[in-house]
Design a protein around this motif. Structure first.
Motif, PDB file in Angstrom:
ATOM      1  N   GLN A  12      -8.385  40.140  35.904  1.00  0.00           N
ATOM      2  CA  GLN A  12      -7.257  40.497  36.764  1.00  0.00           C
ATOM      3  C   GLN A  12      -6.175  41.253  36.008  1.00  0.00           C
ATOM      4  N   PHE A  19     -12.362  44.791  47.420  1.00  0.00           N
ATOM      5  CA  PHE A  19     -11.102  44.362  48.001  1.00  0.00           C
ATOM      6  C   PHE A  19     -10.708  45.375  49.057  1.00  0.00           C
ATOM      7  N   ARG A  20     -10.560  44.916  50.277  1.00  0.00           N
ATOM      8  CA  ARG A  20     -10.194  45.826  51.371  1.00  0.00           C
ATOM      9  C   ARG A  20      -8.760  45.567  51.777  1.00  0.00           C
ATOM     10  N   THR A  21      -7.983  46.629  51.875  1.00  0.00           N
ATOM     11  CA  THR A  21      -6.604  46.502  52.351  1.00  0.00           C
ATOM     12  C   THR A  21      -6.591  46.682  53.850  1.00  0.00           C
ATOM     13  N   LYS A  54     -17.437  41.759  45.280  1.00  0.00           N
ATOM     14  CA  LYS A  54     -16.932  41.936  46.643  1.00  0.00           C
ATOM     15  C   LYS A  54     -15.733  42.870  46.625  1.00  0.00           C
ATOM     16  N   CYS A  84     -16.629  40.628  40.245  1.00  0.00           N
ATOM     17  CA  CYS A  84     -16.482  42.045  40.601  1.00  0.00           C
ATOM     18  C   CYS A  84     -17.648  42.522  41.466  1.00  0.00           C
ATOM     19  N   PRO A 127      -5.844  41.223  42.623  1.00  0.00           N
ATOM     20  CA  PRO A 127      -7.210  41.745  42.653  1.00  0.00           C
ATOM     21  C   PRO A 127      -7.849  41.709  41.266  1.00  0.00           C
ATOM     22  N   TYR A 178     -11.515  44.343  43.239  1.00  0.00           N
ATOM     23  CA  TYR A 178     -12.478  43.417  43.827  1.00  0.00           C
ATOM     24  C   TYR A 178     -11.772  42.126  44.226  1.00  0.00           C
ATOM     25  N   ARG A 179     -12.426  41.356  45.141  1.00  0.00           N
ATOM     26  CA  ARG A 179     -11.857  40.087  45.594  1.00  0.00           C
ATOM     27  C   ARG A 179     -12.319  38.898  44.764  1.00  0.00           C
ATOM     28  N   ASP A 180     -13.404  39.037  44.009  1.00  0.00           N
ATOM     29  CA  ASP A 180     -13.987  37.892  43.301  1.00  0.00           C
ATOM     30  C   ASP A 180     -14.053  38.133  41.802  1.00  0.00           C
TER      31      ASP A 180
END
Length: 65
Positions: free
Chosen positions: A39, A62-64, A60, A58, A23, A53-55
């Motif tokens: 990262q 980050f969902r688990t 998007k 910063c 992430p 975040y996924r991108d």
């Protein structure tokens, strides 16, 4: 011997297939207040502000699952 080698290779490939990308985190400079998306920790003088975040921008979250 070749069977043992193929089992080892298959095990390594399965582990790599399950790996997820690291992430991204929003880091803030303690001294200047500048913000950077990275990262990995940037070293002393930086603190983790928001995330994960996924991108790389910063944007998007980050969902688990």
């Amino acid at each position: 011997m070749s069977r043992r080698l193929s089992v080892c290779v298959a095990t390594l490939l399965c582990g790599a297939a399950l790996a997820a990308p690291a992430p991204w985190w929003l880091w803030e400079s303690v001294t200047s207040g500048n913000k950077v998306c990275a990262q990995t920790p940037l070293g002393p003088g930086w603190r983790k502000l928001l995330g994960p975040y996924r991108d790389a921008r910063c944007e998007k979250p980050f969902r688990t699952r």
